[in-house]
Write a protein that holds these residues in place. Structure first.
Motif, PDB file in Angstrom:
ATOM      1  N   THR A  28     -40.902 -16.619  14.198  1.00 26.95           N
ATOM      2  CA  THR A  28     -40.020 -15.703  14.904  1.00 26.95           C
ATOM      3  C   THR A  28     -40.488 -15.533  16.339  1.00 26.95           C
ATOM      4  O   THR A  28     -41.680 -15.511  16.613  1.00 26.95           O
ATOM      5  CB  THR A  28     -39.945 -14.321  14.236  1.00 26.95           C
ATOM      6  N   VAL A  29     -39.518 -15.472  17.241  1.00 22.92           N
ATOM      7  CA  VAL A  29     -39.876 -15.274  18.647  1.00 22.92           C
ATOM      8  C   VAL A  29     -39.884 -13.782  18.986  1.00 22.92           C
ATOM      9  O   VAL A  29     -40.305 -13.402  20.079  1.00 22.92           O
ATOM     10  CB  VAL A  29     -38.937 -16.032  19.609  1.00 22.92           C
ATOM     11  N   ASP A  30     -39.449 -12.948  18.071  1.00 23.37           N
ATOM     12  CA  ASP A  30     -39.525 -11.509  18.320  1.00 23.37           C
ATOM     13  C   ASP A  30     -39.871 -10.740  17.043  1.00 23.37           C
ATOM     14  O   ASP A  30     -41.023 -10.718  16.644  1.00 23.37           O
ATOM     15  CB  ASP A  30     -38.257 -10.976  19.017  1.00 23.37           C
ATOM     16  N   ASP A  31     -38.901 -10.160  16.380  1.00 23.47           N
ATOM     17  CA  ASP A  31     -39.186  -9.373  15.183  1.00 23.47           C
ATOM     18  C   ASP A  31     -39.292 -10.241  13.945  1.00 23.47           C
ATOM     19  O   ASP A  31     -38.612 -11.246  13.810  1.00 23.47           O
ATOM     20  CB  ASP A  31     -38.055  -8.365  14.926  1.00 23.47           C
ATOM     21  N   ALA A  32     -40.113  -9.793  12.995  1.00 25.88           N
ATOM     22  CA  ALA A  32     -40.135 -10.444  11.689  1.00 25.88           C
ATOM     23  C   ALA A  32     -38.941  -9.927  10.897  1.00 25.88           C
ATOM     24  O   ALA A  32     -38.420  -8.843  11.178  1.00 25.88           O
ATOM     25  CB  ALA A  32     -41.442 -10.103  10.975  1.00 25.88           C
TER      26      ALA A  32
END
Lengths: 351, 185
Positions: A175-179
């Protein structure tokens, strides 16, 4: 890694009937300990947040709350030995997660493992928490073998791995942000549904219509194997600001069902894409979000239609637990991969 | 109080009006939020502590990822909501990216070990949902607040302020950088 290796007990592997590994897991919220025999038989699997533990020890440690690892660790380790009907002197080695996770939490488990290793003169193995999730299924299916695509999806992580012929593990997407689990928890909290968000949304969504509200499937066409869930989170939040009626009782089940499906869709799509790209015929899904019923059924459906063998451990082994840590530790133990007493902890990691 | 004393007091009072100076900008997109974060990196000094607040999805992590990029950290910054503290290093710089969203109460917060990083040598500390620790900070700090824009789902309003004269000066400098990059109010 030579340094200060603890003196090995005089039990050589050939003579040993059973190899008993004590697993310790304190990477995030839960304090866990487990005894596993020969990497596959779970003699005990203790998690501090379990009801039975609260009931039994609530008086001694009034708050067996999240991240109270220092207060809980001795109790949990002793309980794991007690339930396994094993004495510490019978333990062959200790396995503990040392990365990734919350540094303060990891230090408690690693400290306990080092202390046991040093005082009992048995080896200890510091393992990767995410790799332990990949091994969680070997407790159920030890003959599973390598050559599979693994998706680890939880509150803290969403990553895709390729596990090759020689057990070489490569991360192929993240993921590039949130899981994904984080997205569930945050939206549940935002909607006032309670904590933990995953199970609450799972239950509510089962009564809802997932096609009612249009939710983006972020990065589904990105061409790579990475994930992004924060855009989905903001899309839902923005929708509720523009159309507050969406939060009404008769709409909310549909709203969360649509949200859940968007997450599951992307997870299924990218995991099967990864599997196709590597030419594997097996997929493993683990981590807390693998407990989600919609995820389990969508993955099963797709696996059926694509002729792929799907492995998802039982729910208790999907959540953070020490049995998977003991299982991974077993394989390190028999390969002689021991850790030095100077080993550190890390908040993030490459697998 | 002598003439010099009064002048000094007046000067200090005038300076105090510069403290907590609010700088508010409009960000048209996540990319612009990230760019604002990148520019923010240019005013930072080792030991700085920055608290970020605002609703879910309003841009806190996006902003910090811009700052990290501006500091030369190549890695992708993912959310520390579960891990609570993520540490990134680049040569001697230590960037702490924390998220107190899941923490309740000061005991919980102190148990994370955050204290050793606050104002530490070669360390920059960013705390999302950091209001929870505001009253316990011994040093000056900056606060950045993010809000949704109801007219445009991609846009956000970002307000930046800081306590103490050092932050006052830095924010003035930041204002100029943002203006040159066409960030309006």
């Amino acid at each position: 890694m030579q340094g200060n290796l603890p003196l090995l007990k005089k039990n050589n592997l050939k003579n040993q009937e059973k190899i008993l590994i004590l697993g310790i897991e304190t990477s995030c919220d839960d304090t866990c300990a487990s005894v596993v025999e020969d990497g596959k038989v779970i003699l005990s699997n203790v998690i501090a947040s379990q009801h039975e533990i609260h009931g039994k020890y609530g008086g001694v440690v009034p708050e067996l709350a999240s991240r109270r690892h220092v207060e809980a660790i001795d109790i949990i380790i002793n309980e794991a030995l007690l339930q396994a009907k094993i004495k510490m002197s019978q333990i062959s080695a200790v396995s503990v997660s040392n990365r990734p996770g919350l540094i303060g939490s990891l230090l408690v488990g690693v400290g306990a493992a080092k202390a046991i290793s040093y005082s009992k003169k048995i080896p200890f193995m510091a393992v990767n928490h995410l790799k332990a999730h990949l091994f969680s299924n070997f407790l159920e299916v030890p003959e599973m073998g390598p050559c599979f695509t693994g998706l680890i999806v939880s509150g803290g992580h969403t990553s895709l791995y390729s596990v090759g012929q020689n057990w070489e593990i490569k991360e192929v997407g993240h993921t590039v942000d949130d899981a994904a689990g984080e997205a569930f928890d945050k939206i549940a909290r935002f909607l006032g549904l309670g904590y933990p968000g995953g199970p609450v949304i799972d239950r509510l969504a089962s009564k809802g219509n997932p096609s009612r509200f249009e939710m983006p499937r972020p990065m589904i066409e990105s061409g790579d194997l990475n994930f992004s869930f924060s855009g989905l989170k903001t899309a839902l939040i923005y929708k509720t600001k523009k159309e507050p009626k969406i939060l009404d009782e008769n709409n909310i089940a549909d709203l969360v069902a649509s949200f859940q499906d968007a997450i599951v869709d992307v997870l299924v799509h990218k995991t099967f894409k990864a599997c196709r790209q590597s030419g594997f015929e097996k997929i493993l899904v683990s981590g807390g979000v693998a407990a989600n019923s919609r995820l389990r059924s969508m993955f099963a459906q797709k696996a059926d239609s694509e002729g792929i063998k799907l492995y998802i451990p039982p729910i208790k082994l999907c959540m953070d637990n020490a049995a998977m840590v003991a299982c991974l530790g077993y394989y390190d133990y028999i390969a002689g991969n021991f850790s030095d007493l100077s080993v550190e902890v890390y908040s993030r990691s490459d697998i | 109080m002598g003439k010099t004393g009064k002048a000094q007091a007046a000067k200090e009072r005038a300076l105090s009006l510069v403290y907590f100076k609010d700088l508010t900008i409009n960000s048209a997109s996540p990319q612009k939020t990230k760019e604002a974060g990148r520019l923010f990196a240019r005013i930072l000094e080792y030991g700085d502590v920055v608290l970020l607040g605002g609703e879910l999805g309003a841009g806190k992590t996006t902003f910090i990822s811009g700052t990290a990029a501006g500091l030369g950290i190549d890695e992708n910054l993912s959310s520390p909501s579960f891990t609570i503290l993520n540490i990134y290093t680049k040569s001697k710089l230590c960037l702490v990216h924390a998220d107190f969203y899941r923490l309740d109460g000061i005991d919980d917060i102190l148990n994370t070990g955050i204290e050793q990083y606050l104002g530490a040598k070669n360390t920059l500390t960013f705390i999302e949902w950091g209001e929870k620790i505001k009253d316990f900070l011994k040093k000056d700090f900056a606060q950045i607040y993010f809000e949704y824009n109801l007219l445009d789902k991609n846009a956000r309003t970002i307000s930046i302020k800081g306590s103490g004269p050092a932050w006052g000066k830095k924010i003035i400098k930041l204002g100029k950088l943002l203006k040159n990059a066409h960030f309006g109010n």
